[in-house]
Design a protein around this motif. Sequence first.
Motif, PDB file in Angstrom:
ATOM      1  N   GLY A 163       0.714  -1.246   0.014  1.00 26.06           N
ATOM      2  CA  GLY A 163       0.079  -0.087  -0.092  1.00 26.06           C
ATOM      3  C   GLY A 163       0.752   1.108   0.112  1.00 26.06           C
ATOM      4  O   GLY A 163       2.034   1.291   0.558  1.00 26.06           O
ATOM      5  N   VAL A 168      -1.432   5.919   5.155  1.00 29.64           N
ATOM      6  CA  VAL A 168      -0.832   4.883   5.735  1.00 29.64           C
ATOM      7  C   VAL A 168       0.659   4.355   5.018  1.00 29.64           C
ATOM      8  O   VAL A 168       1.657   4.324   5.718  1.00 29.64           O
ATOM      9  N   HIS A 187       2.443  -2.565  -4.067  1.00 31.61           N
ATOM     10  CA  HIS A 187       1.151  -1.872  -4.427  1.00 31.61           C
ATOM     11  C   HIS A 187       0.504  -2.679  -5.587  1.00 31.61           C
ATOM     12  O   HIS A 187       0.940  -3.695  -6.007  1.00 31.61           O
ATOM     13  N   SER A 188      -0.437  -1.947  -6.316  1.00 29.86           N
ATOM     14  CA  SER A 188      -1.546  -2.863  -6.858  1.00 29.86           C
ATOM     15  C   SER A 188      -0.522  -3.056  -8.333  1.00 29.86           C
ATOM     16  O   SER A 188      -1.250  -4.135  -9.055  1.00 29.86           O
ATOM     17  N   ARG A 189       0.327  -2.714  -8.632  1.00 27.23           N
ATOM     18  CA  ARG A 189       0.988  -2.941  -9.823  1.00 27.23           C
ATOM     19  C   ARG A 189       2.280  -3.796  -9.457  1.00 27.23           C
ATOM     20  O   ARG A 189       2.991  -3.941 -10.543  1.00 27.23           O
ATOM     21  N   LEU A 193       3.400 -10.298  -6.079  1.00 24.04           N
ATOM     22  CA  LEU A 193       3.326  -9.703  -4.606  1.00 24.04           C
ATOM     23  C   LEU A 193       3.647 -10.746  -3.786  1.00 24.04           C
ATOM     24  O   LEU A 193       4.397 -10.715  -2.780  1.00 24.04           O
ATOM     25  N   ALA A 206      -1.607  -2.976   4.240  1.00 27.30           N
ATOM     26  CA  ALA A 206      -2.310  -1.636   4.429  1.00 27.30           C
ATOM     27  C   ALA A 206      -3.031  -1.578   3.112  1.00 27.30           C
ATOM     28  O   ALA A 206      -2.798  -0.459   2.249  1.00 27.30           O
ATOM     29  N   MET A 212      -6.210 -11.093   2.317  1.00 28.43           N
ATOM     30  CA  MET A 212      -5.706 -11.121   0.774  1.00 28.43           C
ATOM     31  C   MET A 212      -4.225 -11.792   1.088  1.00 28.43           C
ATOM     32  O   MET A 212      -3.894 -12.507   0.387  1.00 28.43           O
ATOM     33  N   VAL A 227      -2.533  -3.820   8.967  1.00 24.23           N
ATOM     34  CA  VAL A 227      -3.285  -2.478   9.176  1.00 24.23           C
ATOM     35  C   VAL A 227      -4.682  -2.505   8.549  1.00 24.23           C
ATOM     36  O   VAL A 227      -5.535  -1.730   9.156  1.00 24.23           O
ATOM     37  N   ILE A 229      -8.414  -2.823   7.814  1.00 20.24           N
ATOM     38  CA  ILE A 229      -9.730  -2.943   8.566  1.00 20.24           C
ATOM     39  C   ILE A 229     -10.926  -3.164   7.628  1.00 20.24           C
ATOM     40  O   ILE A 229     -11.099  -2.218   6.979  1.00 20.24           O
ATOM     41  N   VAL A 267      -3.774  -2.708  15.312  1.00 22.24           N
ATOM     42  CA  VAL A 267      -3.206  -1.491  14.944  1.00 22.24           C
ATOM     43  C   VAL A 267      -4.196  -0.525  15.244  1.00 22.24           C
ATOM     44  O   VAL A 267      -3.764   0.729  15.752  1.00 22.24           O
ATOM     45  N   THR A 271      -3.326   3.342  17.027  1.00 21.42           N
ATOM     46  CA  THR A 271      -3.761   4.618  16.337  1.00 21.42           C
ATOM     47  C   THR A 271      -4.305   5.598  17.083  1.00 21.42           C
ATOM     48  O   THR A 271      -4.019   6.535  17.512  1.00 21.42           O
TER      49      THR A 271
HETATM   50  P1  NDP Z   1      -6.197   3.311   0.238  1.00 21.33           P
HETATM   51  O1  NDP Z   1      -7.435   2.577  -0.488  1.00 21.33           O
HETATM   52  O2  NDP Z   1      -5.895   4.507   0.167  1.00 21.33           O
HETATM   53  O3  NDP Z   1      -4.757   2.618  -0.374  1.00 21.33           O
HETATM   54  C1  NDP Z   1      -4.794   1.244  -0.418  1.00 21.33           C
HETATM   55  C2  NDP Z   1      -3.254   0.699  -1.170  1.00 21.33           C
HETATM   56  O4  NDP Z   1      -3.386  -0.561  -1.519  1.00 21.33           O
HETATM   57  C3  NDP Z   1      -2.954   1.589  -2.645  1.00 21.33           C
HETATM   58  O5  NDP Z   1      -1.728   2.022  -2.520  1.00 21.33           O
HETATM   59  C4  NDP Z   1      -3.326   0.419  -3.371  1.00 21.33           C
HETATM   60  O6  NDP Z   1      -2.283   0.416  -4.465  1.00 21.33           O
HETATM   61  C5  NDP Z   1      -2.780  -0.866  -2.672  1.00 21.33           C
HETATM   62  N1  NDP Z   1      -3.709  -2.100  -3.006  1.00 21.33           N
HETATM   63  C6  NDP Z   1      -4.852  -2.190  -3.620  1.00 21.33           C
HETATM   64  N2  NDP Z   1      -5.159  -3.518  -4.090  1.00 21.33           N
HETATM   65  C7  NDP Z   1      -4.112  -4.098  -4.194  1.00 21.33           C
HETATM   66  C8  NDP Z   1      -3.599  -5.313  -4.665  1.00 21.33           C
HETATM   67  N3  NDP Z   1      -4.495  -6.273  -5.047  1.00 21.33           N
HETATM   68  N4  NDP Z   1      -2.333  -5.779  -4.219  1.00 21.33           N
HETATM   69  C9  NDP Z   1      -1.492  -4.864  -3.700  1.00 21.33           C
HETATM   70  N5  NDP Z   1      -1.622  -3.498  -3.400  1.00 21.33           N
HETATM   71  C10 NDP Z   1      -2.735  -3.141  -3.717  1.00 21.33           C
HETATM   72  O7  NDP Z   1      -6.248   2.686   1.782  1.00 21.33           O
HETATM   73  P2  NDP Z   1      -5.535   3.372   3.004  1.00 21.33           P
HETATM   74  O8  NDP Z   1      -4.232   3.163   2.962  1.00 21.33           O
HETATM   75  O9  NDP Z   1      -6.236   4.396   3.491  1.00 21.33           O
HETATM   76  O10 NDP Z   1      -6.110   2.308   4.143  1.00 21.33           O
HETATM   77  C11 NDP Z   1      -5.605   0.679   3.971  1.00 21.33           C
HETATM   78  C12 NDP Z   1      -6.245  -0.223   4.832  1.00 21.33           C
HETATM   79  O11 NDP Z   1      -6.111   0.070   6.323  1.00 21.33           O
HETATM   80  C13 NDP Z   1      -7.811  -0.092   4.909  1.00 21.33           C
HETATM   81  O12 NDP Z   1      -8.406  -1.471   5.310  1.00 21.33           O
HETATM   82  C14 NDP Z   1      -8.334   0.676   5.992  1.00 21.33           C
HETATM   83  O13 NDP Z   1      -9.535   0.517   6.769  1.00 21.33           O
HETATM   84  C15 NDP Z   1      -7.148   0.460   6.899  1.00 21.33           C
HETATM   85  N6  NDP Z   1      -6.782   1.528   7.945  1.00 21.33           N
HETATM   86  C16 NDP Z   1      -6.637   1.190   9.081  1.00 21.33           C
HETATM   87  C17 NDP Z   1      -6.284   2.025  10.087  1.00 21.33           C
HETATM   88  C18 NDP Z   1      -6.178   1.611  11.680  1.00 21.33           C
HETATM   89  O14 NDP Z   1      -6.106   2.507  12.423  1.00 21.33           O
HETATM   90  N7  NDP Z   1      -6.012   0.369  11.805  1.00 21.33           N
HETATM   91  C19 NDP Z   1      -6.153   3.549   9.870  1.00 21.33           C
HETATM   92  C20 NDP Z   1      -6.280   4.058   8.622  1.00 21.33           C
HETATM   93  C21 NDP Z   1      -6.492   2.896   7.396  1.00 21.33           C
HETATM   94  P3  NDP Z   1      -2.362   1.662  -5.551  1.00 21.33           P
HETATM   95  O15 NDP Z   1      -1.699   2.864  -5.175  1.00 21.33           O
HETATM   96  O16 NDP Z   1      -1.739   0.982  -6.780  1.00 21.33           O
HETATM   97  O17 NDP Z   1      -3.760   1.684  -6.088  1.00 21.33           O
END
Ligand code: NDP
Length: 295
Positions: A163, A168, A187-189, A193, A206, A212, A227, A229, A267, A271
């Motif tokens: 992520g 995060v 990340h997604s690309r 992975l 994250a 996953m 991370v 949720i 986590v 937070t």
């Molecule tokens: P975002 O949606 O902003 O970011 C998700 C990231 O995951 C992106 O960088 C994305 O890549 C990547 N991603 C998506 N799909 C895949 C995949 N199939 N393989 C690899 N990477 C992938 O989410 P956040 O960072 O805001 O949150 C992430 C998680 O953390 C959520 O579940 C959220 O609820 C949780 N969270 C938990 C907190 C806590 O206190 N525990 C606080 C904040 C968030 P790309 O950039 O390429 O699209």
Amino acid sequence: MSAVRISGTEIAADVRAKVAVAVADLPSQPCLAVILVGEDPASEVYVRNKIKDTEEAGMVSVHHRLPASATQAEVEALIAELNGDDGVDGILLQLPLPKGLDPDAAIERIDPAKDVDGLTEVSAGRLSLGKPGLRSCTPEGCVIMAKRALGNDLSGKHVVVIGRSILVGKPAALLFLAENCTVTIAHSRTKDLPAVCREADILVPAVGRPEMVKGDWVKPGAMVIDVGINRVPAPEKGEGKTKLVGDADYNSCADVAGHITPVPGGVGPMTRACLLTNTVKAACARRGWPVPEIG
Ligand code: NDP
């Protein structure tokens, strides 16, 4: 199942207790102002909990509510008022904002000295430059849990953060880098992975994709700091019921990992605890008090 379960709930309770001790020794009580716009039920719960945590730690909490119909100008005017209020040490703008409001623009109005969520461009810039400043709470919580499990010296550990979000992924990668870890951001690309993840001594999903990360993505003995949720259906609890799960498939990962954080109770509580440490740090920095050691 062989992994040691690292309880964020327990570590957070310990951090909160240390914050309370530190606060009692300060010349006056730090003050956190929380802004809630609209009536999102989840946000209401988060705000209530943050206020409770703040008061239990001996700090002052001021709650500002704006209706869902509030304009961007009204939100920013409130932030400006709190910036100018010398009694306020930290400002937390609860996200998400109702539709039609621009969260990035609002966050940028927060005085970086009071940015206890570590989300302003100044805070992010200070983190990437390796300068002192307020760090975002979730990544900070991840580092604290890693240190509690593995010891304070994380240098040389290979951390794979999955992520790259501003909230995060990126700050988590930078914070582990500041701990002298070798850091990979996936990340997604990212190609293959699972193979990238298997390189990790500390794996930090994250992503926001339920369960996953499977056990065969984890190097034996590695730490998984989950991370994610995600709310998913839980028919086993009854019709229409749901439950929270992380981005890691807990059982299969716990069979292989050395340490793993659960969801819920990992986590998330950390937070909240880091918001308190940030409020203390902000108060000390603003008022010229020595910053107590908490962590
Ligand atoms: P975002 O949606 O902003 O970011 C998700 C990231 O995951 C992106 O960088 C994305 O890549 C990547 N991603 C998506 N799909 C895949 C995949 N199939 N393989 C690899 N990477 C992938 O989410 P956040 O960072 O805001 O949150 C992430 C998680 O953390 C959520 O579940 C959220 O609820 C949780 N969270 C938990 C907190 C806590 O206190 N525990 C606080 C904040 C968030 P790309 O950039 O390429 O699209």
